[in-house]
Design a protein around this motif. Structure first.
Motif, short mmCIF file in Angstrom:
data_model
loop_
_atom_site.label_atom_id
_atom_site.label_comp_id
_atom_site.label_asym_id
_atom_site.label_seq_id
_atom_site.Cartn_x
_atom_site.Cartn_y
_atom_site.Cartn_z
N HIS A 263 129.92 108.83 2.68
CA HIS A 263 131.04 107.91 2.85
C HIS A 263 131.45 107.35 1.50
CE1 HIS A 263 129.40 107.14 7.18
NE2 HIS A 263 130.07 108.27 7.09
N VAL A 323 130.57 110.85 14.60
CA VAL A 323 131.32 109.89 13.76
C VAL A 323 131.38 110.36 12.31
CG1 VAL A 323 131.01 107.91 15.26
CG2 VAL A 323 129.26 108.38 13.58
N ARG A 335 134.25 103.15 13.46
CA ARG A 335 133.53 104.32 12.96
C ARG A 335 133.94 105.62 13.64
NH1 ARG A 335 129.68 100.19 12.13
NH2 ARG A 335 128.63 100.35 10.09
N ARG A 340 138.04 103.83 7.74
CA ARG A 340 137.56 102.60 8.38
C ARG A 340 137.80 101.43 7.42
NH1 ARG A 340 131.74 100.82 7.90
NH2 ARG A 340 131.48 99.03 9.30
N ARG A 354 135.39 108.59 5.59
CA ARG A 354 134.21 109.08 6.28
C ARG A 354 134.14 110.61 6.41
NH1 ARG A 354 131.43 105.24 8.89
NH2 ARG A 354 130.76 106.65 10.57
#
Length: 456
Positions: A263, A323, A335, A340, A354
């Motif tokens: 991430h 996710v 998520r 996000r 993500r």
């Protein structure tokens, strides 16, 4: 000067005997040379040469593509030439997990012209940061990197075909303290070594997957962040091997277990340090600049999937529903979306991207993310509506590549990468991406045998 940066004149007095001069390859691995400390002055003055093949071969260092003359940069037609690594002395630091070793990042230049080598991921990131500087903008980034750690010795594991993997945790242990305590001596030394090497960690935890762990980096300047990321992966691998264990940054190494992510947290300031993503009056305090950055990132996500998810295995994670990013979607602290939005103060508001897996090249991922966000800001791009609720209940985004072949085609077809990097860079990556897919399709796997051997 950063407090961890070493003075070249003091290396011998500090007990340093070897200086590693390193630069990332196209997979994000560090390549370079080891220099005796008494010869480092000459490298500072003249650089040190490496073969351009390090930016042309595949993960296995296969020479087939070079032999076939498919690269402008490096092929038999031009004699497989060298490039010169020019050291970036602002990165000289201890490699504290190794005894009496320092490491210094470097950028490749043409041996004749002295011009930076355009294919270098670190050069590409510097060029994108220069575009931000031209606009009076300062991007900030931070990565969160997951990996799996096994109680198997590395050489033996490869010799036996990576069978009988013994994970360091055996049950879901996300955020659990007890399961991590057994490995605290290992992680404590790793954190200490990283800190002494100028890699500041914010937090670490056991994860949900069997043998899965996560460590997060201190937020900061993107080039420094990419360098820390590369050093961290090297230190984790080396430290695990020294402890008789093996670490993997595959996006999804085990069936029935979650993938490992990378991430990326991102925000932008102006030259005076004003947080440009914050608005005192807008919904969720998101400025128009932030919405445009999100719009650009999502718009260009299909084109850059080949960099965010660069391996065949990447798509085992992306397509899992774990996710791991989900189409061109965004939401507030959600998520199930690709972007996000998190943070409730001017200094904290940012978005978390993500899509990338742990197998991504951090330099190329940051190039793609920064360039996409900048383009969105330049054009005042319009972000889609935020998703409130489970984004996985939405119809699948057919524009998002579902495998590496689709990702390669999307990268080649997109106008934005070609306009930004040029035909040669795009074509160079195309050759490598297509070769990875062809190599995969030519191999008979255990899955093939179990699925078809006595059933067809």
């Amino acid at each position: 000067m950063k407090d961890y940066v070493l003075d070249p004149a003091e290396l011998e007095a500090l007990g340093i005997r070897t200086v590693i001069v390193a630069s990332p390859d196209l997979q994000g691995r560090l390549i370079g040379r080891r220099i005796p400390v008494d010869g480092f002055d000459r490298v500072i003055e003249n650089g040190v040469d490496v073969c351009t093949c390090v930016w042309a071969w595949d993960l296995e260092q296969g020479l087939e593509l070079i032999d076939a003359g498919l690269f402008t940069l490096c092929s038999m037609h031009n004699g497989v030439p060298d490039a010169t690594l020019r050291v970036d002395l602002g990165t000289l630091r201890r490699a504290a997990w190794l005894e009496n070793v320092a490491i210094c990042f470097a950028d490749p230049v043409d041996v004749r012209t002295g011009e930076p080598l355009p294919i270098s991921p670190r050069v590409m990131l510097k060029q994108e940061l220069a575009r931000y500087a031209e606009r009076g903008l300062q991007p900030k980034a931070g990565t969160e990197l997951e990996f799996y750690l096994f109680r198997n010795e590395q050489r033996e594991l490869r010799k036996n075909g990576f069978r009988d993997l013994d994970p360091t945790t055996l049950i879901p242990s996300d955020f659990m303290i007890h399961e991590g305590n057994l490995y605290e001596p290992f992680f404590q030394k790793l954190r200490d070594d990283l800190l002494a090497s100028g890699v500041q960690m914010e937090a670490a935890q056991s994860e949900w997957g069997s043998g899965q762990w996560e460590m997060t980096f201190r937020y900061g300047e993107p080039l420094e962040m990419a360098d820390r990321h590369a050093l961290y992966k090297l230190a984790v691998r080396d430290s695990a091997a020294r402890a008789g264990m093996t670490a993997t940054f595959m996006a999804r190494p085990l069936n029935g277990q979650p993938g490992s992510s990378c991430h990326v947290h991102f925000s932008v300031q102006d030259a005076a340090g004003e947080r440009l993503f914050w608005s005192d009056t807008a919904e969720e305090n998101m400025s128009g600049t932030m919405l445009s950055a999100i719009g650009g990132v999502l718009e260009h996500a299909p084109a850059f999937m080949a960099w965010y998810s660069p391996t065949i295995n990447s798509y085992r994670r992306n397509n899992s529903g774990d996710v791991a990013g989900n189409g061109r979607t965004w939401g507030f602290d959600n998520r199930t979306t690709t972007v996000r939005v998190v943070g409730h103060k001017p200094e904290h508001l940012r978005f978390e991207f993500r899509l990338p897996g742990a197998d991504t090249n951090p330099y190329l991922t940051l190039v793609a993310l920064l360039a996409s966000a900048r383009d969105g800001i330049d054009r005042s791009a319009v972000a889609p509506a935020p998703i409130r609720g489970n984004a996985y209940l939405l119809p699948a985004d057919e524009e998002m590549p579902a495998d590496l072949l689709q990702a390669s085609k999307a990268f080649v077809a997109a106008e934005f990468p070609r306009a930004l990097f040029g035909e040669d860079i795009v074509d160079h990556h195309r050759v490598l991406l297509e070769n990875e897919w062809k190599t995969f399709m030519a191999a008979v796997s255990d899955w093939d045998l179990h699925r078809y051997f006595d059933r067809v």
